[in-house]
Motif scaffolding. Structure first.
Motif, mmCIF file in Angstrom:
data_model
loop_
_atom_site.group_PDB
_atom_site.id
_atom_site.type_symbol
_atom_site.label_atom_id
_atom_site.label_comp_id
_atom_site.label_asym_id
_atom_site.label_seq_id
_atom_site.Cartn_x
_atom_site.Cartn_y
_atom_site.Cartn_z
ATOM 1 N N LEU A 11 119.991 10.994 66.082
ATOM 2 C CA LEU A 11 121.133 10.387 66.784
ATOM 3 C C LEU A 11 120.940 10.521 68.300
ATOM 4 O O LEU A 11 121.102 9.554 69.049
ATOM 5 C CB LEU A 11 122.437 11.073 66.347
ATOM 6 C CG LEU A 11 123.707 10.815 67.168
ATOM 7 C CD1 LEU A 11 124.044 9.338 67.202
ATOM 8 C CD2 LEU A 11 124.882 11.582 66.597
ATOM 9 N N ALA A 37 122.480 4.272 67.165
ATOM 10 C CA ALA A 37 123.001 5.635 67.242
ATOM 11 C C ALA A 37 124.352 5.730 66.530
ATOM 12 O O ALA A 37 124.611 6.680 65.782
ATOM 13 C CB ALA A 37 123.137 6.064 68.703
ATOM 14 N N SER A 38 125.199 4.726 66.743
ATOM 15 C CA SER A 38 126.509 4.724 66.090
ATOM 16 C C SER A 38 126.364 4.649 64.578
ATOM 17 O O SER A 38 127.159 5.238 63.839
ATOM 18 C CB SER A 38 127.351 3.551 66.582
ATOM 19 O OG SER A 38 127.518 3.634 67.975
ATOM 20 N N ALA A 59 125.621 8.000 63.381
ATOM 21 C CA ALA A 59 126.845 8.787 63.447
ATOM 22 C C ALA A 59 127.753 8.457 62.262
ATOM 23 O O ALA A 59 128.310 9.358 61.616
ATOM 24 C CB ALA A 59 127.573 8.526 64.763
ATOM 25 N N MET A 78 126.500 9.959 59.076
ATOM 26 C CA MET A 78 126.786 11.399 59.049
ATOM 27 C C MET A 78 128.234 11.654 58.665
ATOM 28 O O MET A 78 128.532 12.526 57.828
ATOM 29 C CB MET A 78 126.496 12.023 60.420
ATOM 30 C CG MET A 78 125.015 12.191 60.718
ATOM 31 S SD MET A 78 124.754 12.648 62.443
ATOM 32 C CE MET A 78 124.724 14.405 62.307
ATOM 33 N N VAL A 79 129.153 10.903 59.266
ATOM 34 C CA VAL A 79 130.571 11.108 58.969
ATOM 35 C C VAL A 79 130.829 10.871 57.482
ATOM 36 O O VAL A 79 131.502 11.671 56.815
ATOM 37 C CB VAL A 79 131.455 10.170 59.835
ATOM 38 C CG1 VAL A 79 132.902 10.212 59.353
ATOM 39 C CG2 VAL A 79 131.361 10.571 61.295
#
Lengths: 262, 267, 353
Positions: free
Chosen positions: B224, B237-238, B241, B244-245
């Protein structure tokens, strides 16, 4: 109860504790080595690397920033966290159920995602200066700890004492400050210490929230390691461990260390 | 309302920014799921995700096993020794992740203690490269999370009433039988909670894979950061993210529900 | 199989505090002996020593010919029933009962069969698949009892097994415990702080105080012939009056207190009376009368309380404050000058201490 523990289990426990403490002793040894590379056991002894910390301006600056952010962030978290914890415990029935879920979100969402999102929205999107974005990030980071520790403290608080004070003619706001707060003093201290140490050691939230001239100590350590592999980092680590020891002594003196495991 | 400031802070600075990050990944002009198909089409990115799972899972299992056995011994110790052992576990826990990861850099480096030691006893001739391997990341993560596991599980074990252990031994169960038939089943809910803590923290870790895995052992956290700050590809990158969330929220929800179901002491 | 228990000169410490001193006790084959006393008297410590959860500083514990003293708890083969039941919350009722059999390596079919039989005996076979959390207190204690009995231990021990139950259930359960123990003929050691419970259930009762057995006897003997002031007070002889014999007239003995209060007692009822003795009486053992000719202790009545079946008076006498019960038919006002006459049925003679 006198239970006999299997000798193999005892041996394993000793090995685990050597594994836990050994590396920290190695750092200590490396910090006083007079070699220019990281070595253990130290060849000759010197305190040069501790002086070196102060000679590198990046370390000086980030140490100051780290303390500023940790103190201010923790203070802000206490400021908004104490009323929230009080409300959660005092008026649980009237409050909507999602509220306590909301307060654990900062733990649930990965810190690195919080840091990245704050960079996108607050720092780049709204043009908020890096230092304030960093402060907001750290406040969020420690807020759940503050709410949880103070809630635990309030859970054992007998609210009929507060009612007694009000029935004796004390105004509610005054009662909160003269009756409730003094009785959860140790909870607030524990929350402060836990929040402060979490903030000082944080990497993941701070990672994206640094800019020219503004960075925190752990981020600076990571940056330094990429370029130099000298014992300066070991001596910085020793300073951080000393901070931990000071914190543990404060905790032991004021709360007793068993409080930490709860 | 006393809880308003905290509610506002979390809404404004957590929910909205994170929601914005996630919504970016669904706003590509080419199509709704394009960033995700791009992520899963790339063999490298799939490897990063899989490696992150693998490393986090192994670190969790090993931490749970050693954490449980150590916590069991500690909780059976006489009070003074118990306090000493708890302090010795709290100390590394309160020492930062950077410092503790850095220690393994000294140990595992080419001129590190382990290589020097192995050469000294004559086990190897030339230094091994132990850094920047999956194992080095796993070892450091175990090192970081074992103290947490020990402390969580001491709490869990102390919650098991002494009477149950005495009842068990009065019925003829040896200490080993008592451990497996009484202690372990009663500790399972706490074990799950501790395992979730270690898994999520390992899965989202940055400092440890950065220092000990480097660019060769990229994990989701380091990936990330690389996408955002080196490639400046914020959509990618988002996406990382958001994945991951999803992984973390799913893990936490499923496992805490499981822990609650398996808790016999709740009723 | 059932065996006698003998505890031989046990001394025990918690840290440096001595909690039991030179305690000896024998529980005969098939006998039920209770340890009775207030908290801190050492009764639970004694039980835990026998169970093997504590180690004595000196002394020995034997079950039949077997020396238990150094045996680990899980090797002692004693059925134990706990105050808060100590059921395994993760195991079904049936598996709780079968737990001890599993440790004895019985095949699972045989385990289930015996567990169900035992549950049937305590009337809970229909709850075999429930978890303990779903049971009421009384049901839990029956499961705990079944779990202790199913391993057919030579010795059963109970640690205040009924104190978490309500009053009605307590009476039912103690009858049930006694029946099961009798039917199996198992030697039993029973710890309680409830005098009525101990007296109703036991063959013999040991009354304990500060780590020592004050008296070990049948409930009847304890109730009527306490051996010392402590036991006398414990079983309800609230008045202890020091007396000196002044004259003997056949079986009749005349005695007086240090301030001259006179009492006449018959040795036919109370047994031999030594020259110096303590007269122990229950409140019902002092008759309150305003008959001036009666021989007794002159007293001034203090506060009167209503007990339902009688009035109770605080009486000021030369021998100290005494408690007497008077009939509902002739109430006295506080301040009245009366005479207290002992009723030998509610009296006991003690040696002065």
């Amino acid at each position: 109860m006198a239970t006999r523990i299997h000798p193999l289990l005892i041996l394993m426990t000793i090995v685990v504790y050597i594994f836990l403490i050994g590396p920290l002793i190695i750092i200590f040894g490396a910090s006083v080595s007079d070699t220019t590379f990281l070595a253990f056991p130290p060849q000759g002894l010197t305190l040069h690397w501790f002086e070196n910390i102060w000679e590198i301006s990046a370390f000086r600056r980030t140490i100051v920033t780290s303390f500023q952010v940790a103190l201010l962030g923790t203070a802000m978290a206490l400021l908004i966290g104490i009323p929230a914890a009080y409300a959660l415990n005092r008026h649980r029935i009237q409050l909507p159920g999602w509220l306590s879920t909301l307060f654990v979100l900062p733990i649930l969402i990965p810190e690195i995602v919080i840091g990245f999102s704050l960079l996108r929205s607050i720092n780049v999107g709204l043009g908020v200066p890096v230092f304030f974005a960093l402060l907001i990030g750290h406040t969020l980071l420690v807020l759940p700890y503050v709410i949880r520790v103070i809630s635990a403290s309030l859970a054992s608080f007998d609210f009929s004492i507060e009612e007694a004070a009000i029935s004796l003619g004390s105004r509610p706001v005054k009662t909160f400050f003269t009756i409730v707060l003094p009785n959860v003093r140790s909870g607030i201290l524990a929350a402060f210490i836990l929040a402060f140490i979490t903030s000082i050691n944080d990497v993941s939230v701070s990672l994206f929230l640094t800019g020219p001239g503004i960075s925190t100590l752990p981020i600076q350590i990571l940056a330094h390691v990429e370029q130099f592999f000298d014992p300066t980092i070991a001596s910085v680590s020793v300073l951080l461990m000393m901070l931990t020891i000071i914190v543990m002594i404060i905790v032991e003196r004021t709360l007793g260390l068993t409080a930490v495991t709860k | 309302m006393l809880s308003t400031p905290a509610t506002l802070a979390i809404s404004l600075f957590l929910i909205i920014p994170v929601a914005a990050t996630i919504s970016v990944t669904f706003s590509e002009p080419e199509g709704l799921f394009v960033p995700y198909s791009a992520f899963f089409d790339s063999a490298f990115q799939r490897t990063v995700l899989w490696r992150t799972f693998e490393v986090a899972a192994i670190a969790t299992v090993v931490s749970v096993v050693f954490g449980l056995l150590t916590a069991y011994v500690v909780s059976r110790c006489p009070p003074w020794m118990k306090s000493v052992l708890i302090v010795l576990a709290v100390f590394p826990l309160l020492t930062g992740v950077v410092v503790r990861s850095f220690a393994w850099l000294i140990i595992l480096g080419r001129n590190g203690i382990l290589n020097n030691f192995l050469q000294w006893i004559g086990a190897i001739e030339r230094p091994l490269s132990m850094l920047y391997t999956q194992t080095s990341v796993i070892v450091a993560l175990i090192y970081i999370f074992v103290p947490l596991m020990i402390l969580v599980l001491i709490g869990v074990l102390e919650n098991i009433p002494d009477d149950l252990l005495q009842a068990s031994s009065s019925l003829g169960a040896s200490p080993t039988a008592t451990f497996f038939q009484v202690v372990l089943p009663l500790a399972v809910p706490g074990l799950i909670v501790g395992a979730v803590l270690v898994f999520t923290a390992s899965f989202t870790s940055y400092a440890t894979p950065h220092l000990l895995g480097g660019s060769r052992q990229m994990m989701m956290g380091t990936f990330l950061h690389q996408r955002a700050m080196t490639s400046f590809d914020w959509v990618s990158a988002s996406t990382v993210a958001a994945i991951m969330v999803v992984v973390i929220v799913t893990t936490v929800l499923v496992m805490t529900r499981l822990a609650r179901r398996l808790n016999p002491m709740a009723s | 199989m059932t065996l006698p228990l003998s505890i031989d000169q046990i001394t025990a410490h918690y840290g440096t505090t001595k909690v039991l001193e030179d305690l000896s006790l024998t529980v005969g084959d098939g006998e039920l002996v209770s340890l009775l006393g207030a908290s801190g008297c050492g009764k639970t410590t004694t039980l835990r020593l026998v169970a093997g959860f504590l180690q004595p500083t000196s002394g020995a514990i034997r079950l039949g010919d077997k020396d238990l003293t150094r045996l680990p708890a899980h090797g002692r083969d004693i059925g134990l029933v706990f105050q808060n039941y100590a059921l395994f919350p993760h195991l079904s009722v049936k598996n709780n009962v079968a737990f001890g059999l599993k440790q004895r390596k019985l095949a699972s079919g045989e385990r289930d069969k015996r567990a169900l039989e035992m549950l049937d005996r305590v009337g809970l076979a229909h709850l075999a698949d429930r978890l303990p959390g779903e049971l009421s207190g009384g049901q839990k204690q029956r499961v705990a009892l079944a779990r202790a009995l199913v391993i057919e231990p030579p010795l059963l021990m109970f640690d205040e097994p009924l104190s978490n139950l309500d009053a009605k259930l307590r009476v039912d359960m103690r009858v049930e415990i006694r029946q099961l123990q009798r039917a199996n003929g198992t030697t039993a050691l029973y710890v309680t702080h409830d005098q009525e419970e101990a007296f109703s259930i036991s063959d013999r009762v040991a009354i304990m105080n500060s780590g020592r057995i004050m008296q070990l006897d049948t409930p009847e003997t304890l109730y009527q012939r306490p051996a010392n002031k402590f036991v006398a007070h414990f079983v309800g002889f609230e008045n202890l009056i020091d007396l000196q014999v002044t004259a003997r007239d056949g079986e009749m003995v005349h005695a007086q207190t240090h301030d001259g209060g006179k009492i006449t007692l018959s040795q036919e009822r109370l047994g031999a009376i030594p020259d110096a003795f303590v007269l122990a009486t229950r409140p019902d053992g002092l008759v309150v009368t305003n008959d001036a000719s009666a021989t007794g202790l002159p007293a001034t009545l203090g506060m009167r309380t209503y007990l339902g079946r009688a009035y109770q008076y605080q009486c000021q006498t030369g021998a100290g404050q005494l408690i007497a019960n008077g009939s509902l038919a002739t109430p006295f006002e506080s301040g009245a000058q009366v005479t207290l006459v002992p009723n030998p049925d509610q009296c006991a003679i003690l040696q002065p201490e």
